[in-house]
Design a protein around this motif. Structure first.
Motif, PDB file in Angstrom:
ATOM      1  N   VAL A  55       0.841  -1.202   0.000  1.00 12.92           N
ATOM      2  CA  VAL A  55       0.000   0.000   0.000  1.00 12.92           C
ATOM      3  C   VAL A  55       0.874   1.249   0.000  1.00 12.92           C
ATOM      4  N   GLY A  56       1.889   1.262   0.872  1.00 11.67           N
ATOM      5  CA  GLY A  56       2.751   2.430   1.000  1.00 11.67           C
ATOM      6  C   GLY A  56       3.581   2.693  -0.245  1.00 11.67           C
ATOM      7  N   VAL A  57       4.202   1.666  -0.797  1.00  9.66           N
ATOM      8  CA  VAL A  57       5.057   1.839  -1.977  1.00  9.66           C
ATOM      9  C   VAL A  57       4.233   2.262  -3.185  1.00  9.66           C
ATOM     10  N   ALA A  58       3.042   1.663  -3.366  1.00 10.36           N
ATOM     11  CA  ALA A  58       2.173   2.053  -4.472  1.00 10.36           C
ATOM     12  C   ALA A  58       1.806   3.537  -4.362  1.00 10.36           C
ATOM     13  N   SER A  59       1.518   3.977  -3.156  1.00  9.88           N
ATOM     14  CA  SER A  59       1.181   5.385  -2.945  1.00  9.88           C
ATOM     15  C   SER A  59       2.374   6.288  -3.251  1.00  9.88           C
ATOM     16  N   LEU A  60       3.567   5.876  -2.824  1.00 11.95           N
ATOM     17  CA  LEU A  60       4.770   6.680  -3.063  1.00 11.95           C
ATOM     18  C   LEU A  60       5.093   6.790  -4.552  1.00 11.95           C
ATOM     19  N   ILE A  61       4.832   5.718  -5.294  1.00  7.02           N
ATOM     20  CA  ILE A  61       5.072   5.754  -6.746  1.00  7.02           C
ATOM     21  C   ILE A  61       4.185   6.815  -7.400  1.00  7.02           C
ATOM     22  N   ILE A  62       2.919   6.850  -6.989  1.00  2.40           N
ATOM     23  CA  ILE A  62       1.993   7.839  -7.560  1.00  2.40           C
ATOM     24  C   ILE A  62       2.433   9.255  -7.204  1.00  2.40           C
ATOM     25  N   ILE A  63       2.822   9.448  -5.943  1.00  4.70           N
ATOM     26  CA  ILE A  63       3.245  10.786  -5.503  1.00  4.70           C
ATOM     27  C   ILE A  63       4.502  11.236  -6.236  1.00  4.70           C
ATOM     28  N   ALA A  64       5.418  10.287  -6.486  1.00  3.63           N
ATOM     29  CA  ALA A  64       6.680  10.620  -7.142  1.00  3.63           C
ATOM     30  C   ALA A  64       6.477  11.077  -8.589  1.00  3.63           C
ATOM     31  N   PHE A  65       5.481  10.509  -9.263  1.00  2.00           N
ATOM     32  CA  PHE A  65       5.302  10.824 -10.680  1.00  2.00           C
ATOM     33  C   PHE A  65       4.124  11.758 -10.961  1.00  2.00           C
ATOM     34  N   ASP A  66       3.408  12.144  -9.919  1.00  2.00           N
ATOM     35  CA  ASP A  66       2.277  13.046 -10.110  1.00  2.00           C
ATOM     36  C   ASP A  66       2.694  14.458  -9.676  1.00  2.00           C
ATOM     37  N   PRO A  67       2.812  15.395 -10.608  1.00  2.00           N
ATOM     38  CA  PRO A  67       3.274  16.752 -10.256  1.00  2.00           C
ATOM     39  C   PRO A  67       2.294  17.520  -9.373  1.00  2.00           C
ATOM     40  N   THR A  68       1.053  17.067  -9.332  1.00  2.00           N
ATOM     41  CA  THR A  68       0.068  17.773  -8.495  1.00  2.00           C
ATOM     42  C   THR A  68       0.173  17.380  -7.026  1.00  2.00           C
ATOM     43  N   MET A  69       0.880  16.300  -6.738  1.00  2.00           N
ATOM     44  CA  MET A  69       1.032  15.851  -5.348  1.00  2.00           C
ATOM     45  C   MET A  69       2.268  16.512  -4.736  1.00  2.00           C
ATOM     46  N   ILE A  70       2.169  16.884  -3.484  1.00  2.00           N
ATOM     47  CA  ILE A  70       3.264  17.553  -2.784  1.00  2.00           C
ATOM     48  C   ILE A  70       3.930  16.551  -1.838  1.00  2.00           C
TER      49      ILE A  70
END
Length: 436
Positions: free
Chosen positions: A24-39
């Protein structure tokens, strides 16, 4: 696109064997890393805010109370009371003892794993000794363990209430009738399967027959287990009466279990308290890790309007809100095959609660139904926690119990469907107490 990528990453990580909390955590981090809208700061903020809750402190206290009851022998006294009550008069009596004991113990620990492990270690060997098939014993124990999350107190209800800002007291009361309905249908299925298999066992060997008159033995068993019957009254009464928060009620449960073990039964010593504390710390760490990572996952879903996307998807099938709810429940049931119930609730409780409100369902009714269907995943392979516990105790492979447990899970699913259309069965008791 973001939601799809999030789920693809998550299930891919699960497929390669990564523990669910880290998947769950790694999947979330992947999205945050590649999504410019996430801080970036969202990670630490959500990670810690997910577990920074006074209400969630109730979880380790309820777990600790259950562990103390097991160490002090209160669990065995609960089994004895249920055994004297029904074990010797009915066919498949020990199966009834298993289910009724789980219903009583549910009022102490509120943990499905603690319930299943405690009852399973006592009753699965006893059922095998009497001649019950191992798969039958495991199926009864695993499915009856789900009752622990419905009859108050309930760790999952505390969790759902914390995530959705609903009254934990109302959720507790809303789970009472569903919990008893689960118990009733499990007894019916146990009886039918027992007759089909030719079981005709009445006298249980969990305890030796004392030779005393039945009424006297029943009174003695009731006296010995009375603390287990008093604890849920103290917990629920304290919360409903406004005298205690769920966390403070958890402290009361620990105090009652400690006093019973040290002063009444005199079976608790420092070594047993240490063992109970150690197991509580491990279980709490696992739960809190799942909560922390899953809170981040849930936040990404909410930020990307998962609830509106899901509503739009099911709205294409029908405009009937009961069809919508049915599809949501099917989704949760299917996800339960591969997700732990705790993680599943944390990931989806908040967005689903918004959907329930949009569809016009009572929030307590909707919440209890979601918890009930999520619980069924604990009894379905391959990730069914309660099935794995039972199989490890019985020493049989998971594949051997799948067919048998299907009958019990099917009956529980029918209860969920019934309650979906009869919300009064959930909301009646809360409405009496809280004047809703």
């Amino acid at each position: 696109m973001t939601i799809a990528l999030l789920f693809i990453c998550f299930f891919a990580l699960l497929a390669v064997g990564m523990p669910i909390a880290f998947a769950v955590g790694v999947a979330s981090l992947i999205i945050i890393a590649f999504d410019p809208t996430m801080i970036a700061y969202v990670v630490t903020s959500k990670f810690f805010s997910g577990i920074d809750s006074f209400t969630l402190l109730a979880i380790p206290f309820f777990i600790f109370a259950g562990e103390l009851c097991t160490e002090s022998g209160l669990t065995a006294r609960i089994v004895r009371f249920a055994n004297v009550l029904v074990g010797r008069f009915f066919r498949v009596g020990l199966a009834y003892v298993n289910i009724i004991s789980s219903m009583i113990f549910a009022g102490v620990s509120g943990s499905i794993t603690a319930d299943s492990a405690a009852m399973g270690s006592l009753l699965i060997p006893s059922m095998k000794k009497e001649g019950y098939d191992s798969d039958y014993a495991v199926a009864v124990t695993a499915t009856s363990g789900t009752i622990g999350a419905l009859i108050p107190p309930s760790i999952l209800m505390v969790l759902y209430g914390s995530l959705t800002s609903l009254s934990v007291g109302q959720l507790f009361l809303g789970g009472i009738i569903p919990g008893f309905l689960f118990g009733i249908v499990l007894i019916l299925v146990a009886y039918v399967l027992g007759r089909v298999r030719g079981y005709d066992f009445r006298l249980s060997h969990v305890v030796e027959d004392s030779g005393e008159p039945y009424w006297k033995e029943l009174l003695v068993a009731f006296r010995d287990s009375s603390i287990a019957l008093i604890i849920p009254l103290i917990i629920v009464g304290g919360i409903v009466g406004g005298f205690a928060t769920p966390t403070e009620a958890g402290v009361l449960a620990v105090a009652c279990a400690m006093i019973a073990g040290v002063f009444f039964y005199r079976t608790l010593d420092w070594s047993k308290i240490y063992e109970a504390s150690f197991r509580t710390a491990i279980l709490t760490a696992v739960v809190m890790a799942i909560i922390a990572f899953s809170t981040l996952f849930s936040d990404i879903l909410t930020r990307n309007d998962f609830q509106n996307w899901l509503l739009g998807a099911i709205g294409m099938v029908s405009e009937n809100r009961y069809v919508h709810l049915s599809l949501i429940l099917i989704m949760m049931f299917v996800l339960g095959f591969v997700l732990d119930v705790t993680a599943m609730l944390i990931m989806f409780a908040a967005p689903l609660a918004i959907i329930g409100a949009t569809l016009g369902f009572d929030p307590i009714h909707f919440g209890v139904i979601i918890v009930m269907v999520s619980l069924l995943g604990a009894c379905t392979p391959p990730v069914g926690t309660l099935l794995l516990i039972g199989c490890s105790i019985a020493g049989i492979p998971l594949t051997r119990v799948v067919k048998t447990v299907g009958w019990f899970v099917g009956a529980q699913l029918l209860v969920c469907i019934f309650l979906m259309f009869v919300p009064e069965a959930v909301t009646w008791i809360p409405s009496l107490i809280f004047n809703r």
